[in-house]
Design a protein around this motif. Structure first.
Motif, PDB file in Angstrom:
ATOM      1  N   UNK A 204       0.828  -1.222   0.000  1.00 43.55           N
ATOM      2  CA  UNK A 204       0.000   0.000   0.000  1.00 43.55           C
ATOM      3  C   UNK A 204       0.853   1.258   0.000  1.00 43.55           C
ATOM      4  N   UNK A 205       1.999   1.217   0.676  1.00 39.03           N
ATOM      5  CA  UNK A 205       2.889   2.389   0.712  1.00 39.03           C
ATOM      6  C   UNK A 205       3.556   2.569  -0.654  1.00 39.03           C
ATOM      7  N   UNK A 206       4.095   1.455  -1.183  1.00 40.32           N
ATOM      8  CA  UNK A 206       4.787   1.532  -2.477  1.00 40.32           C
ATOM      9  C   UNK A 206       3.836   2.062  -3.543  1.00 40.32           C
ATOM     10  N   UNK A 207       2.588   1.619  -3.470  1.00 40.08           N
ATOM     11  CA  UNK A 207       1.600   2.064  -4.451  1.00 40.08           C
ATOM     12  C   UNK A 207       1.344   3.568  -4.308  1.00 40.08           C
ATOM     13  N   UNK A 208       1.187   4.004  -3.062  1.00 41.82           N
ATOM     14  CA  UNK A 208       0.926   5.437  -2.833  1.00 41.82           C
ATOM     15  C   UNK A 208       2.090   6.277  -3.362  1.00 41.82           C
ATOM     16  N   UNK A 209       3.308   5.766  -3.207  1.00 37.07           N
ATOM     17  CA  UNK A 209       4.473   6.522  -3.678  1.00 37.07           C
ATOM     18  C   UNK A 209       4.460   6.632  -5.208  1.00 37.07           C
ATOM     19  N   UNK A 210       3.771   5.687  -5.859  1.00 35.65           N
ATOM     20  CA  UNK A 210       3.711   5.719  -7.327  1.00 35.65           C
ATOM     21  C   UNK A 210       2.657   6.678  -7.845  1.00 35.65           C
ATOM     22  N   UNK A 211       1.814   7.198  -6.950  1.00 35.53           N
ATOM     23  CA  UNK A 211       0.750   8.108  -7.374  1.00 35.53           C
ATOM     24  C   UNK A 211       1.051   9.559  -7.024  1.00 35.53           C
ATOM     25  N   UNK A 212       2.307   9.944  -7.052  1.00 37.19           N
ATOM     26  CA  UNK A 212       2.612  11.359  -6.879  1.00 37.19           C
ATOM     27  C   UNK A 212       2.642  11.833  -5.439  1.00 37.19           C
ATOM     28  N   UNK A 213       3.440  11.174  -4.606  1.00 36.45           N
ATOM     29  CA  UNK A 213       3.586  11.643  -3.225  1.00 36.45           C
ATOM     30  C   UNK A 213       4.616  12.774  -3.165  1.00 36.45           C
ATOM     31  N   UNK A 214       4.283  13.904  -2.523  1.00 37.03           N
ATOM     32  CA  UNK A 214       5.257  15.004  -2.456  1.00 37.03           C
ATOM     33  C   UNK A 214       6.433  14.674  -1.539  1.00 37.03           C
ATOM     34  N   UNK A 215       7.563  15.388  -1.698  1.00 35.96           N
ATOM     35  CA  UNK A 215       8.660  15.245  -0.738  1.00 35.96           C
ATOM     36  C   UNK A 215       8.155  15.608   0.650  1.00 35.96           C
ATOM     37  N   UNK A 216       8.519  14.833   1.623  1.00 32.44           N
ATOM     38  CA  UNK A 216       7.985  15.110   2.963  1.00 32.44           C
ATOM     39  C   UNK A 216       8.936  14.600   4.026  1.00 32.44           C
ATOM     40  N   UNK A 217       8.666  14.994   5.258  1.00 30.68           N
ATOM     41  CA  UNK A 217       9.495  14.568   6.384  1.00 30.68           C
ATOM     42  C   UNK A 217       8.833  14.997   7.671  1.00 30.68           C
ATOM     43  N   UNK A 218       9.377  14.545   8.783  1.00 24.68           N
ATOM     44  CA  UNK A 218       8.742  14.895  10.048  1.00 24.68           C
ATOM     45  C   UNK A 218       9.573  14.468  11.230  1.00 24.68           C
ATOM     46  N   UNK A 219       8.885  14.400  12.345  1.00 21.90           N
ATOM     47  CA  UNK A 219       9.578  14.130  13.601  1.00 21.90           C
ATOM     48  C   UNK A 219       8.544  13.661  14.617  1.00 21.90           C
TER      49      UNK A 219
END
Ligand code: ASP
Length: 585
Positions: free
Chosen positions: A513-528
Motif C-alpha cells: 500500500x505504501x509503495x503504491x501510494x508513492x507511485x501516485x505522486x507523493x510530495x517530498x515530505x518529512x517529520x519528527x
C-alpha cells in the motif's frame, strides 16, 4: 457546589462568605477545637470548628478522604502556617455536608508517602490525589495544550490514525489483536503512526500532527512503558532545515508556556559520528565535559600487551580526564566501583594514571615509555591532580563503557545542573548499521528514511556508508525526539527494502500500500516525533515514567489496578477460533 478552590483564599478574602469542596487530607482534634485540612487539586484550606460551633461534633467524626462541602466565613488564623500558601487564613464553618465517606486508605496520601509502589499502583486513584502527581498531570496537559496551540497556529491539522492496523516497523515487536470476523487474521497495534502520516502527505494534507498512542512489545526497562505517547508531526514540500526550525520553535513555545523558560535557538548540532567519538553515545549529555579522547595513535607502537592486542584487532584506546580527580577517587574506588561500571558495558578493565608534578604516575605507568606518557599527558591536557581513566577494547565497547562512565562520574562529582536544558541536534546519521548479532543491516531510524539520490550506488555496494537525512533531538542525555526526511520515490523505497533483505513478495505483502501510494505522486515530505512522556518527565523533574502517566503499567507490563493482562473466557477464544496451549495451566 463551590465558590473557590482550596488554593484561592488569602488574607484579603477575610470576612467573605465562601463555599469549598474537597477531600479530607487531615483532621486534628484538639478537644475543644477541630481543624480539617480540605484538599483539592489546587491545594489545601483549613476548616476550623471552634468549641461553641454546633458542627464541632459532626466535624470530629469525620475521617481522612471523606468528601466535604463546607460553607462559612474566611477569617485570619491565630497561628499562621508559612508553609501553606493559604496558611494565613481559615474557614469558620457554619454549614457542613458530608458528600461521601471513605474507607481507611491503604496509603498516606501525601507527597512524602511511605507506600510501596505496588500499593500506589493498585489504588492509583488514591495515589493520583497526591499533590505531586496532580501537578505532573497538569504539566502533561499544559504541554499538550501548548503543542496544539502552536501547531494549530502554524497551520497543522490534527488527525487520528488507526489503532487496529497493520504492523508499522519501528524495530520492536508488535502487539497483535485477533480478528473475530476473519478468523486467524490479526490486526497489529501501531508502533507509531509513521506510514499513516506519510499517506496523509500523499493525500495532500501538507501539515499533520497527532498526540499519538504507540505500542511496542519490548522487554521493559524502568524508563519504558508498553504503550506511550508521541507528539507526531509530518510536513510536505520541506527540507531538513524546515523540520528542525519548526521543532525548535515548538520546543521554545512549550518551554515558555509551561515553565516560563526562554530557550536559545537555533540548537547546536553534532554529527552522529562526532557524538559517538566525543561522548560515546548518540544521546550525549552536554551539560558537562569529561569528553572521550582517542589515544590509539599514541600507543601505536606500544609494548604493553593489552593495548597492543586491542589495536591489532582494530580496537581503540580512549580515555577521560577527570580534572582534579586524583584526590577524589582512591585506587579502591577505581578498581572496584568505577571498574564495575565499565564492566556493565562489557569493558574488561579500567586502567588509570594520575597526573603529578613529575608526570603521569600510577601502578600502570610501568607498562609505558616516557614518550607515551608525555604524549598522553599532552593529548589529555592533564594538569597536576587530574585522573586519567582508560578503556581499550572494540570501539563499540569503548564508547559504551566510557560513555556510561562519563555520566556516572558527572553524577558523583555533582557536575550536572538539573535546571539546564541542553537541547542539541544529532544530525548526519547513517542510514544503516550492521548488526553483528543478527548478521544483517538494520535501519538506524526506520526503513522509510531518505538519503541523497546519488548514494543509490553506495547503497548496493556498502549500505553502512550511506548517510541519511535523519535527526534526533537530545537533552539531558535523553533522546527527546527523532525524525527524518522520507523516501517519496517507490524505486528508492524498494532499494532500501532490498538492502534490508526484504524480498519482493514480502515487500508487496507488508508495504504494498505504501509503495503504491508513492507511485501516485507523493510530495517530498518529512517529520519528527517527540516522546511526550519523556518530555513531561524532563520538565517535571522525575526519573520515573510512571509518575507522568495516569494509569501506567509495572515494569513487568501489569496494570495492578485492573489486573490486566488477564484470562479470557473459553467462549471468547472460541469465537476467535483460538485455543489455549494444552500444556498451559
Ligand atoms: N515514527 C518515528 C518514531 O516513532 C518518528 C518519525 O520518524 O517521525 O520513532
Amino acid at each position: 457546589m463551590k465558590t473557590h478552590h482550596n488554593n484561592a483564599l488569602r488574607i484579603e478574602h477575610v470576612g467573605e462568605r465562601v463555599v469549598l469542596t474537597g477531600f479530607v487530607a487531615r483532621r486534628r482534634d484538639l478537644g475543644n477545637l477541630v481543624f480539617i485540612d480540605l484538599r483539592d487539586g489546587e491545594g489545601i484550606t483549613q476548616l476550623a470548628f471552634d468549641s461553641d460551633n454546633p458542627l464541632k461534633d459532626k466535624a470530629s467524626a469525620i475521617k481522612s478522604e471523606y468528601v466535604l462541602r463546607a460553607e462559612g466565613v474566611v477569617r485570619e488564623r491565630s497561628s499562621k502556617n508559612p508553609d501553606l500558601p493559604s496558611g494565613d487564613i481559615e474557614l469558620d464553618v457554619d454549614a457542613l455536608d458530608v458528600l461521601n465517606t471513605a474507607k481507611q486508605p491503604p496509603m498516606l496520601i501525601r507527597d512524602e508517602t511511605d507506600a510501596l509502589e505496588e500499593t500506589r499502583l493498585r489504588h492509583r486513584y488514591l495515589d493520583l490525589r497526591r499533590p505531586r502527581l496532580q501537578a505532573l498531570m497538569k504539566l502533561r496537559h499544559s504541554i499538550t495544550a501548548a503543542t496544539r496551540e502552536f501547531l494549530n497556529q502554524e497551520g497543522f491539522l490534527e488527525f487520528e490514525t488507526p489503532i487496529l492496523t497493520k504492523s508499522t516497523p519501528e524495530g520492536a515487536r508488535d502487539y497483535i489483536v485477533p480478528s473475530r470476523l476473519h478468523k486467524h487474521s490479526f490486526y497489529a497495534l501501531p508502533q507509531s503512526p509513521q506510514l499513516f502520516k506519510q499517506l496523509l502527505m500523499s493525500a495532500g494534507f501538507e501539515r499533520y500532527y497527532q498526540i499519538a498512542r504507540c505500542f511496542r512489545d519490548e522487554d521493559l526497562r524502568s524508563d519504558r512503558q508498553p504503550e506511550f505517547t508521541q507528539i507526531d508531526i509530518e510536513m510536505s514540500f520541506i527540507d531538513q532545515e524546515a523540520v528542525l526550525d519548526l521543532t525548535e520553535r515548538l520546543v521554545a513555545h512549550i518551554m515558555k508556556a509551561t515553565r516560563g523558560i526562554e530557550v536559545k535557538t537555533p540548537f547546536p548540532r553534532i554529527p552522529y559520528h562526532e557524538a559517538l567519538s566525543r561522548y560515546g553515545t548518540d544521546k550525549p549529555d552536554t551539560r558537562f565535559g569529561l569528553e572521550l579522547v582517542d589515544l590509539s595513535d599514541v600507543f601505536a607502537q606500544t609494548d604493553f600487551k593489552v593495548f597492543h592486542s586491542v589495536l591489532e584487532s582494530d580496537g581503540r584506546i580512549k580515555a577521560i580526564n577527570v580534572e582534579g580527580g586524583a584526590a577524589r577517587f582512591s585506587r579502591k574506588d577505581i578498581e572496584k566501583d568505577l571498574t564495575s561500571e565499565v564492566a556493565k558495558y562489557g569493558a574488561k578493565g579500567l586502567l588509570f594514571l594520575r597526573a603529578e608534578a613529575e608526570g603521569l604516575k600510577g601502578p600502570a605507568a610501568k607498562f609505558f615509555t616516557e614518550e607515551e606518557l608525555t604524549a598522553t599527558a599532552a593529548r589529555m591536557e592533564a594538569g597536576e591532580g587530574d585522573l586519567l581513566l582508560f578503556v581499550a577494547d572494540r570501539v563499540q565497547t569503548v564508547n559504551a563503557a566510557l560513555g556510561h562512565l562519563r555520566n556516572v562520574l558527572a553524577g558523583k562529582l555533582d557536575l550536572i545542573d538539573a535546571d539546564t536544558f541542553d537541547y542539541t541536534w544529532i544530525v548526519e546519521w547513517p542510514l544503516f548499521e550492521y548488526d553483528e548479532d543478527e548478521g544483517r543491516y538494520l535501519a538506524l531510524h526506520h526503513p522509510f528514511t531518505r538519503f541523497p539520490e546519488k548514494e543509490l550506488d553506495t547503497l548496493k555496494e556498502d549500505p553502512a556508508a550511506v548517510g541519511a537525512f535523519g535527526y534526533d533531538l537530545v537533552a539531558q542525555g535523553q533522546e527527546l525526539a527523532g525524525g527524518s526526511l522520507r523516501i517519496h520515490n517507490a524505486e528508492m523505497q524498494r532499494e532500501v527494502f532490498r538492502a534490508l533483505g526484504i524480498e519482493e513478495a514480502r515487500q508487496q505483502e507488508r508495504f504494498g500500500f505504501l509503495l503504491e501510494a508513492l507511485e501516485y505522486g507523493t510530495p517530498p515530505h518529512g517529520g519528527i516525533a517527540f516522546g511526550l512522556d519523556r518530555f513531561v518527565m524532563m520538565l517535571g523533574k522525575t526519573d520515573n515514567i510512571r509518575d507522568v502517566i495516569p494509569f501506567p503499567k509495572t515494569q513487568s507490563g501489569h496494570c495492578l489496578l485492573t489486573g490486566a493482562p488477564g484470562d479470557v473466557d473459553a467462549s471468547q477464544l472460541n469465537e476467535l477460533g483460538l485455543k489455549k496451549d494444552k500444556h498451559e495451566k
